[in-house]
Write a protein that holds these residues in place. Structure first.
Motif, PDB file in Angstrom:
ATOM      1  N   PRO A 348      33.459  37.764  22.154  1.00  0.00           N
ATOM      2  CA  PRO A 348      34.844  38.041  21.286  1.00  0.00           C
ATOM      3  C   PRO A 348      35.909  36.916  21.862  1.00  0.00           C
ATOM      4  CG  PRO A 348      34.302  39.831  22.463  1.00  0.00           C
ATOM      5  CD  PRO A 348      33.230  39.158  22.779  1.00  0.00           C
ATOM      6  N   GLU A 349      36.678  36.593  20.891  1.00  0.00           N
ATOM      7  CA  GLU A 349      37.687  35.521  21.375  1.00  0.00           C
ATOM      8  C   GLU A 349      38.874  36.626  21.855  1.00  0.00           C
ATOM      9  OE1 GLU A 349      38.026  31.607  18.543  1.00  0.00           O
ATOM     10  OE2 GLU A 349      39.334  33.321  17.962  1.00  0.00           O
ATOM     11  N   ARG A 374      37.588  32.563  25.017  1.00  0.00           N
ATOM     12  CA  ARG A 374      36.718  33.825  24.996  1.00  0.00           C
ATOM     13  C   ARG A 374      37.024  35.046  25.954  1.00  0.00           C
ATOM     14  NH1 ARG A 374      32.933  29.799  24.093  1.00  0.00           N
ATOM     15  NH2 ARG A 374      31.782  30.204  25.945  1.00  0.00           N
ATOM     16  N   ASP A 412      44.226  39.127  21.153  1.00  0.00           N
ATOM     17  CA  ASP A 412      43.142  40.365  20.992  1.00  0.00           C
ATOM     18  C   ASP A 412      43.375  40.616  19.621  1.00  0.00           C
ATOM     19  OD1 ASP A 412      41.368  42.290  21.600  1.00  0.00           O
ATOM     20  OD2 ASP A 412      42.809  43.632  22.444  1.00  0.00           O
TER      21      ASP A 412
END
Length: 839
Positions: A348-349, A374, A412
């Motif tokens: 996930p970034e 990432r 996030d």
């Protein structure tokens, strides 16, 4: 481990204990009545000086408003005693009212300079005292108001004014106030106040809001001053405007300076000084203002930190040994944690930037920058000086300052750009600074603990464990000024890691460190990777940077120009050209004579800043009439070498020899113009510095003006700030020419300029060379130096990696290799390596 150590508790108990003993002595009649009254008054002034002392020492605010708070407490007591108010109501009312005004002043003044705060508090005192003087129904005006008894609503009895009970109360309150201040010393409150005072930008990066800290400090200080006012009314028995004049504000500042800002014992010294200085002046037969002035001047000259602080520092220096590398540094370096592979492409970034632009006036430091990071990835940002790297880090940490930010950033999945810097710390973003911007008035341990809002036993244990892991446990009680630069950089990292950030931002962490320290830092970064920390890092030490990076993004002119794996990114022509430039046709240069006479010679030159080596073993000759280019990445030592060639910086070791009466001039990086002065005035200042006056000045001004382009000659009476960056660079060179130098040194002449302006600046420098001037160009771009110089010297980490003539076709390839890693792998005529700078 307890929050308050035994030594702190003992120090806190000392104040009440001394106060109790003094009360017993007073009650037994061991002190004459007049001296007992003076002791009570000294206790009152101790509380008052303490309020100013801690505000100045801990929060860095020098207030002229405290006579007003002092008067507020006194008038509250006097008025309340004649209207049936209880002691508790008087104290609560006085402290609440003063604290409210203090919070307002602290919040309003925190955004401005010290002069603004002084004027703001001065105005507040003038207005407050005038209101008190005119509000005759409450204060009695110039006639004053008598102080009567105060009853306690808690059943503590009746307190009569101007009696022994009031003196006992003053002494006891002073002891309690000192105890409270002693308990606050190891608290997060004091640490955060000092952090906000000493370095506001770094404080924001760890979640401390300077405005809130100033408001809190001012409110507490004002409440203490109001308590002192209540005590004054009780001890004296009468309240009039005379004791609260502006002269008291000056005396308070003098008392704080004499005792020492931020010291508890200094408050006692200041209280005694205010009480007995009138008697001392009368005994000496001199006016009190003269005696106070002499004492203050003496303290400023010989005890600039105050009596208590200066003596304490001298004792600490005498007892302590210099900080050294910990005995376990070798073990720390030899621990070799396994490097963490890059996260999968499907990870996930954590961070995404889209078209982020930052402008400062008309300058675009970032322009449409987009990139993603990432979770768990370590991304290195590289690029030449002025490429926008530090601006990018400031965008991430919310420290852009006066720049305007556009575009979008998600952290996030949440919008980041509108969050304050203090909130970003709580989101899980920690950062370090290029020059280790740590808090000098806090110890190593306190620099880590100040990141917490409350200091608990658990927090202290965690900070101690972190310092052990970073290799700073042996200097936990030292102050940063007592540490070498390498340990200061480690402390900056420890502070950033104090709350286990999810995203760690590192601004040139390898800069200024030796090989062992760089290895240790790389190991610590790998440990953070093992913990799952995402890292964004910029640095100019590419080999160390690439050793810890998963991916490299190259920036130039405020936007990404390429990215890739650490071992391959420099193969991208766009990335290489951002550092080296595009090689073009060589400019027209004067011919070099066969027998060249040197302008300046350096032999075995070394230079260090606080133990950090900037130059090592430099041997260099600059021939007269030549153009010499000194090329290297940011931090290679170019500016230091330029200042030594100029003669304004003596080397730590080695020698500098100049030819005869060599006149030198330096155009520093960033130009350093006097922006508020006109073009003409900038040139005149340089002439005055060179001792040029009268007719010679006018002739030199006309001569130099002819060298300027017509558009600048026509604007000689315009402020330098109104010029473009390229025009400012030309003016900076012209200012240096006012002294008619034999040797002109220009540091980063192309920094921040458009290609057209770069060409114009270099064309004018080439004209000077053709007219016979010796020129040294300190450049990041190898290609620009190759087209404009007779000889090019490549610096790498303070060493000459390679040198030669750009006209030699083989030289540029060797220079390019040395530029990035300090090694020249090409063989000389004898088949041996020409240079091997790294080792």
């Amino acid at each position: 481990m307890s929050v308050f150590s035994r030594s702190n508790l003992a120090k806190a108990a000392l104040g009440p204990l001394v106060a109790a003993v003094l009360i017993v002595v007073l009650n037994a009649g061991g002190v004459p009545p007049y001296q007992a009254y003076s002791i009570g008054l000294a206790a009152v002034y101790t509380v008052l000086v303490l309020s100013v002392n801690l505000l100045a020492g801990w929060a860095g605010i020098w207030s002229i408003a405290h006579p007003a708070f002092f008067a507020m407490g006194a008038y509250f007591a006097a008025y309340g005693s004649t209207h049936g108010w209880s002691l508790e109501v008087v104290v609560l009312g006085a402290t609440a009212c003063s604290a409210a005004f203090g919070a307002f002043l602290g919040c309003a003044g925190a955004r401005f300079s010290m002069l603004y705060v002084a004027l703001l508090t001065l105005a507040f005192t003038m207005v407050s005292l005038e209101v008190m003087g005119q509000w005759t129904s409450v204060t009695g005006g110039d006639q004053g108001i008598p102080m009567e008894k105060l009853d306690s609503s808690l059943g503590l009895g009746t307190l009569a004014s101007a009696g022994t009970q009031a003196q006992y109360l003053a002494v006891g309150t002073a002891g309690i106030a000192l105890a409270a201040a002693a308990l606050a010393r190891p608290s997060a409150l004091r640490m955060r106040l000092v952090a906000a005072k000493s370095h506001p930008m770094a404080a924001r990066s760890v979640g401390i809001a300077p405005e809130a800290q100033s408001a809190l400090a001012f409110a507490v200080s004002a409440a203490f001053a109001a308590v002192a006012g209540v005590l004054l009314a009780l001890v004296v028995g009468f309240v009039s405007p005379e004791p609260f004049s502006l002269a008291l504000a000056i005396s308070l500042i003098a008392a704080c300076v004499l005792g020492g800002p931020g010291t508890l014992l200094g408050a006692v010294v200041g209280g005694a000084y205010l009480t007995w200085v009138p008697t001392a002046a009368e005994s000496a037969g001199v006016p009190q203002p003269i005696l106070q002035g002499v004492v203050l001047i003496g303290a400023l000259l010989f005890l600039p930190g105050g009596m208590v602080l200066s003596l304490g520092r001298m004792m600490r220096r005498a007892l302590r040994r210099p900080a050294s590398t910990p005995a376990n540094l070798v073990e720390l370096i030899e621990e070799s944690p396994q490097s963490v592979p890059a996260p999968a492409a499907t990870a996930p970034e954590l961070l995404r930037l889209d078209a982020v632009t930052v402008t400062f006036g008309g300058l675009k430091a970032l322009e449409g920058a987009s990139m993603s990071v990432r979770a768990g990835e370590t991304v290195a940002i590289i690029g030449p000086n002025g490429a926008g790297k530090t601006t990018l880090l400031n965008v991430l940490s919310g420290l852009v300052g006066g720049g305007r930010v556009a575009g979008s950033a998600l952290y996030d999945g949440k919008p980041l750009l509108k969050c304050r810097a203090t909130i970003r710390r709580r989101l899980g973003i920690g950062r370090t600074f290029q020059h280790a911007e740590i808090f000098p008035e806090l110890t190593v341990l306190e620099n880590v603990l100040c990141t917490r809002r409350r200091v608990t036993a658990h927090n202290r244990a965690g900070a101690a464990e972190l310092l052990e892991r970073i290799g700073l446990a042996h200097v936990a009680d030292r102050y940063p000024a007592e540490l070498p630069f390498g340990l200061q950089k480690r402390l900056d990292l420890a502070r950033a890691l104090a709350e286990e950030p999810e995203l760690l931002i590192l601004d040139e962490p390898f800069g200024g460190l030796d090989a062992g320290e760089r290895t240790l830092l790389a190991r610590q970064i790998v440990r953070q990777q093992q913990r799952g920390t995402t890292v964004v890092i910029i640095d100019h030490v590419l080999d160390d940077l690439f050793a810890v990076a998963h991916r490299v993004v190259a920036f130039d002119f405020g936007r990404p120009v390429g990215e890739g794996e650490p071992g391959k990114v420099l193969d991208d022509p766009r990335v290489r050209s951002s550092y080296l430039g595009e090689v073009g046709a060589r400019g027209e240069l004067p011919c070099r004579s066969g027998a060249e006479k040197s302008a300046v010679q350096l032999g075995g030159v070394e230079h260090a800043y606080g133990g950090v080596a900037a130059l090592r073993g430099i041997d260099l000759t600059v021939p007269r009439g030549n153009v010499v280019g000194v090329v290297g990445a940011n931090g290679a030592g170019k500016s230091t070498l330029g200042r030594i060639l100029h003669g304004s910086l003596p080397p730590t070791r080695g020698r500098r020899a100049a030819d005869g009466e060599l006149r030198t001039a330096l155009v520093p990086e960033g130009r350093a113009l006097f922006k508020t002065l006109t073009l003409r005035e900038n040139l005149e200042v340089a002439a005055y510095a060179a001792g040029i006056r009268g007719a010679e000045l006018r002739a030199r001004l006309a001569e130099t003006a002819e060298w300027l382009p017509p558009r600048l000659r026509e604007r000689m009476d315009v402020a330098a700030a109104a010029l473009s960056g390229g025009e400012q660079q030309i003016l900076a060179v012209a200012r240096a020419l006012m002294a008619r130098p034999d040797l002109l040194i220009v540091d980063e002449p192309a920094l921040g300029l458009s290609p057209a302006m770069v060409d114009e600046v270099y064309a004018r420098l080439g004209r000077l060379a053709r007219e016979g001037m010796t020129v040294v160009l300190l450049e990041q771009s190898l290609a620009r130096a190759a087209t404009a110089c007779h000889e090019v010297v490549v610096l790498h980490e303070g060493l000459i990696a390679v040198r030669g003539e750009p006209a030699d076709p083989a030289f540029l390839a060797r220079a390019e290799q040395a530029y990035f890693d300090g090694q020249d792998d090409f063989d000389g005529q004898d088949g041996t390596p020409v240079v091997a700078a790294r080792g």
